[in-house]
Design a protein around this motif. Structure first.
Motif, PDB file in Angstrom:
ATOM      1  N   UNK B 290       0.831  -1.199   0.000  1.00  0.00           N
ATOM      2  CA  UNK B 290       0.000   0.000   0.000  1.00  0.00           C
ATOM      3  C   UNK B 290       0.875   1.262   0.000  1.00  0.00           C
ATOM      4  N   UNK B 291       1.878   1.236   0.859  1.00  0.00           N
ATOM      5  CA  UNK B 291       2.814   2.357   0.959  1.00  0.00           C
ATOM      6  C   UNK B 291       3.527   2.564  -0.376  1.00  0.00           C
ATOM      7  N   UNK B 292       3.938   1.458  -0.991  1.00  0.00           N
ATOM      8  CA  UNK B 292       4.598   1.529  -2.289  1.00  0.00           C
ATOM      9  C   UNK B 292       3.670   2.185  -3.311  1.00  0.00           C
ATOM     10  N   UNK B 293       2.407   1.726  -3.352  1.00  0.00           N
ATOM     11  CA  UNK B 293       1.469   2.263  -4.342  1.00  0.00           C
ATOM     12  C   UNK B 293       1.238   3.760  -4.137  1.00  0.00           C
ATOM     13  N   UNK B 294       1.018   4.156  -2.873  1.00  0.00           N
ATOM     14  CA  UNK B 294       0.749   5.577  -2.595  1.00  0.00           C
ATOM     15  C   UNK B 294       1.926   6.433  -3.074  1.00  0.00           C
ATOM     16  N   UNK B 295       3.145   6.060  -2.660  1.00  0.00           N
ATOM     17  CA  UNK B 295       4.301   6.887  -3.020  1.00  0.00           C
ATOM     18  C   UNK B 295       4.572   6.812  -4.518  1.00  0.00           C
ATOM     19  N   UNK B 296       4.308   5.652  -5.126  1.00  0.00           N
ATOM     20  CA  UNK B 296       4.541   5.495  -6.561  1.00  0.00           C
ATOM     21  C   UNK B 296       3.653   6.464  -7.349  1.00  0.00           C
ATOM     22  N   UNK B 297       2.365   6.496  -6.985  1.00  0.00           N
ATOM     23  CA  UNK B 297       1.437   7.390  -7.695  1.00  0.00           C
ATOM     24  C   UNK B 297       1.876   8.845  -7.531  1.00  0.00           C
ATOM     25  N   UNK B 298       2.235   9.230  -6.306  1.00  0.00           N
ATOM     26  CA  UNK B 298       2.655  10.615  -6.066  1.00  0.00           C
ATOM     27  C   UNK B 298       3.916  10.940  -6.879  1.00  0.00           C
ATOM     28  N   UNK B 299       4.864   9.996  -6.909  1.00  0.00           N
ATOM     29  CA  UNK B 299       6.103  10.244  -7.642  1.00  0.00           C
ATOM     30  C   UNK B 299       5.884  10.356  -9.141  1.00  0.00           C
ATOM     31  N   UNK B 300       5.013   9.503  -9.673  1.00  0.00           N
ATOM     32  CA  UNK B 300       4.720   9.588 -11.112  1.00  0.00           C
ATOM     33  C   UNK B 300       4.120  10.954 -11.423  1.00  0.00           C
ATOM     34  N   UNK B 301       3.187  11.402 -10.566  1.00  0.00           N
ATOM     35  CA  UNK B 301       2.562  12.709 -10.780  1.00  0.00           C
ATOM     36  C   UNK B 301       3.622  13.815 -10.744  1.00  0.00           C
ATOM     37  N   UNK B 302       4.540  13.718  -9.781  1.00  0.00           N
ATOM     38  CA  UNK B 302       5.594  14.738  -9.674  1.00  0.00           C
ATOM     39  C   UNK B 302       6.465  14.737 -10.933  1.00  0.00           C
ATOM     40  N   UNK B 303       6.777  13.533 -11.447  1.00  0.00           N
ATOM     41  CA  UNK B 303       7.581  13.435 -12.660  1.00  0.00           C
ATOM     42  C   UNK B 303       6.900  14.106 -13.840  1.00  0.00           C
ATOM     43  N   UNK B 304       5.577  13.885 -13.966  1.00  0.00           N
ATOM     44  CA  UNK B 304       4.830  14.509 -15.056  1.00  0.00           C
ATOM     45  C   UNK B 304       4.874  16.027 -14.942  1.00  0.00           C
ATOM     46  N   UNK B 305       4.743  16.531 -13.715  1.00  0.00           N
ATOM     47  CA  UNK B 305       4.768  17.981 -13.511  1.00  0.00           C
ATOM     48  C   UNK B 305       6.120  18.573 -13.913  1.00  0.00           C
ATOM     49  N   UNK B 306       7.203  17.873 -13.537  1.00  0.00           N
ATOM     50  CA  UNK B 306       8.535  18.382 -13.879  1.00  0.00           C
ATOM     51  C   UNK B 306       8.693  18.429 -15.396  1.00  0.00           C
TER      52      UNK B 306
END
Lengths: 315, 316
Positions: B290-306
């Motif tokens: 669960x922790x992996x999924x939460x952080x993974x989604x947030x990180x992907x979103x951050x990557x898209x923003x960058x």
């Protein structure tokens, strides 16, 4: 109009542009935020130094824990940390540097494979360290280790938490650090140098080996040092993959468990039966850990500053 | 020096062939190194999810822990005769501590980044940036130690809270761990804004702070948002600070003055004493997934923003 402050008449301020009052407040506020960060950092380091420096003697550094860890030294933890990061570096640097060379010198930036690698590097850097710990236990200890024991017909030797599994877990954790810093330093090598080497008849690999890698050395070193510093401070990934609460002997084989500085801090801070008796030891251990990581960081910072200066001087 | 071959044609051809083979071999080795990052990420997913799988497939595990039960059982009491695996109190604890950390770290980090990129003299910046790298270099176990030994007492004396280790203490300590991440990404984004933006604004008569607040910051907004997201992912996944500073009671109350327990701290505190393959073991791996999924989604979103920021500034 004049104001009365603390019982004294004060002359009005000279006229200012209307936008300057909120402007000054805003600038001050942002400066205050920066100051707050600096103060907090100084406070943490200062507190550790003030309370810890008296404990850190030669006996403390070279001794072993005694009396239920309320006396004695931390040599086993220092030794374990050193072994851990050395093994990690051996596993990590070839892969990290190889990957960075591939990404910067060989890969087509738009190819699906390249994009998959970049995506993985970015997201690997964001995986929580405790998840690396779970992975190390589930993959290295329970899967690879167990299979090795079965294949070699051994009792439980590899299939338990051990130095080697903790180092490999930390190596994966730090892979993005080495890839990113190495790539940055490869990018800083001007294209003309590659072209000159190729024009002289050198092959691609000869160019990399004899022209690019020597130039990129400071960057590779920076990445390695940063990851060693991070590796020495991370506790969550080694909780279940090899770190031991207390060991009466030093690890001699990759399948041994080990004591580690960061984990030792955690143990002293949270599991001690007598907090006041442990306090000096705890502060001393934290100071040693902090000195190790901060000195490594400082070295990396200086190397990187030189690298960036080189880069700026060229473009 | 090897002497020149007598019949260069034959040997040179062989030499070339060997060289080409060697070059190709090396390219493959390097490609394999690059693949190790992909393999690492995939293996993490596979092996963390695999150990959590019995919750969905094994009848024996389901007698103790079910997926539905995570959200309907009110308590987290894994060690008892009738273990209860309700993760709602843990989710509330995680949310509380992360919220405190973000509320304190985001304004400070964004303002400090603005200060460093817009207002500070080069000399001040030379003090500020290495200091923040130092803060980033402090191991999280040291921040946890500081929160446990020093901060907790200050906070208790200021707030008069009955418990020393609580969500507020953990959140504040966590904000120290998150600050460098948010600051660094924001500052990079702000400095990537072309000078011409600022010059145009100043030429139109705006003051420096108006330029910073209404021109530079909006132009870098995607990067600032990415910094906040990366900080959020870091805060959610950070383990040692919350493990040491939060008190670790899975209460599920709304107050920040109560002790709280997070996903990461639950795994760290309980996994060492669990029998491999038991229901409790699977549940802890489920929390990890669960922790992996939460952080993974947030990180992907951050990557898209960058990426978006980079495209926007490159297009400008």
């Amino acid at each position: 109009m004049s104001a009365v402050i603390l019982g004294q008449k004060v002359a009005p301020l000279p006229a200012v542009r209307p936008s300057d009052a909120p402007g000054r407040a805003f600038t001050l506020l942002s400066g205050f935020a920066a100051l707050l960060i600096v103060l907090m950092t100084a406070l943490i380091i200062g507190d550790v130094v003030v309370h810890g420096w008296q404990t850190v003697t030669w006996e403390f550094l070279s001794g072993v824990p005694r009396q239920g860890m309320t006396e004695g030294g931390i040599w086993p933890a220092i030794y374990g940390s050193l072994l851990l990061v050395v093994l990690m570096t051996f596993a990590l640097v070839p892969f990290g540097v190889g990957a960075a060379i591939y990404l910067n010198e060989y890969a087509n930036p738009d190819a699906p494979f390249t994009r998959a690698v970049r995506f993985s590097v970015h997201n690997l850097a964001g995986v929580p360290s405790i998840v690396f710990g779970l992975f190390g236990l589930g993959f290295f200890v329970q899967f690879v280790g167990m299979q090795m024991d079965r294949a070699l017909g051994l009792d439980v030797t590899w299939g338990q938490p051990a130095l080697i599994w903790a180092s490999l877990t930390l190596a994966l954790l730090n892979l993005p650090v080495v890839i990113v810093t190495t790539e940055e330093s490869l990018r800083a090598v001007p294209r003309e140098m590659r072209e000159a080497s190729l024009a002289l008849g050198a092959t691609r690999w000869q160019t990399i080996r004899h022209v690019l890698l020597p130039q990129a050395m400071p960057g590779i070193l920076t990445g390695a040092i940063l990851s060693v510093s991070r590796g020495a401070g991370e506790v969550a990934p080694i909780l279940f993959t090899g770190a031991a609460y207390f060991l009466p002997y030093l690890p001699t084989s990759p399948t041994d468990q080990f004591m580690e500085l960061g984990y030792h801090v955690f143990v002293l801070a949270t599991q001690s039966p007598d907090v006041d008796a442990t306090k000096p030891l705890l502060y001393g251990t934290v100071l040693v850990l902090l000195l190790m990581t901060l000195l490594l960081n400082l070295t990396a910072m200086l190397l990187r500053a030189r690298l960036r200066a080189n880069l700026a001087g060229r473009s | 020096m090897t002497p020149l071959p007598i019949r260069p044609g034959v040997n040179m051809a062989r030499h070339r062939r060997m060289q080409r083979l060697r070059e190709e071999f090396i390219a493959w080795v390097l490609r394999a190194c690059a693949f190790s990052a992909v393999a690492g990420l995939l293996l993490i997913m596979i092996f963390v999810f695999r150990e959590a799988l019995p919750i969905f497939t094994s009848a024996e595990t389901q007698r103790e822990a079910t997926f539905g039960g995570f959200f309907t059982v009110p308590n987290w009491q894994p060690v008892s005769d009738h273990p209860k695996y309700g993760i709602i109190p843990i989710l509330i604890g995680t949310f509380k501590i992360v919220a405190v950390a973000m509320v304190f770290s985001v304004p400070v980090a964004v303002l400090a980044a603005l200060f460093a990129s817009e207002f500070a003299s080069p000399r001040l910046r030379e003090i500020l940036k290495p200091t923040i790298e130092m803060l980033a270099g402090i191991p999280s176990v040291v921040l946890g130690f500081f929160a446990l030994m020093v901060m907790a007492s200050w906070i208790q004396s200021v707030t008069g809270s009955p418990v020393r280790l609580n969500a507020l203490n953990a959140g504040l300590a966590l904000s120290l761990g998150v600050l460098p991440t948010v600051f660094t990404v924001c500052e990079d984004a702000l400095r990537a804004v072309p000078k011409s933006y600022r010059e145009a604004s100043l030429a139109l008569g705006a003051s420096r702070w108006q330029t910073a607040w209404r021109v530079t910051l909006p132009a870098a907004s995607a990067g600032v948002a990415a910094g906040v997201l990366l900080g959020l992912a870091r805060a959610t996944g950070e383990t040692m600070i919350v493990l040491m500073a939060s008190g670790n009671a899975a209460l599920g109350t709304a107050s920040v003055f109560d002790s709280a327990r997070t996903l990461s701290a639950t795994i760290a505190a309980e996994l060492a004493e669990v029998v491999v393959g038991s229901p409790h073991y699977s549940v802890l791996f489920f929390l990890g997934a669960l922790l992996f999924l939460i952080t993974f989604v947030i990180n992907v979103a951050a990557g898209l923003l960058v990426d978006r920021l980079r495209r926007r500034l490159a297009g400008a």
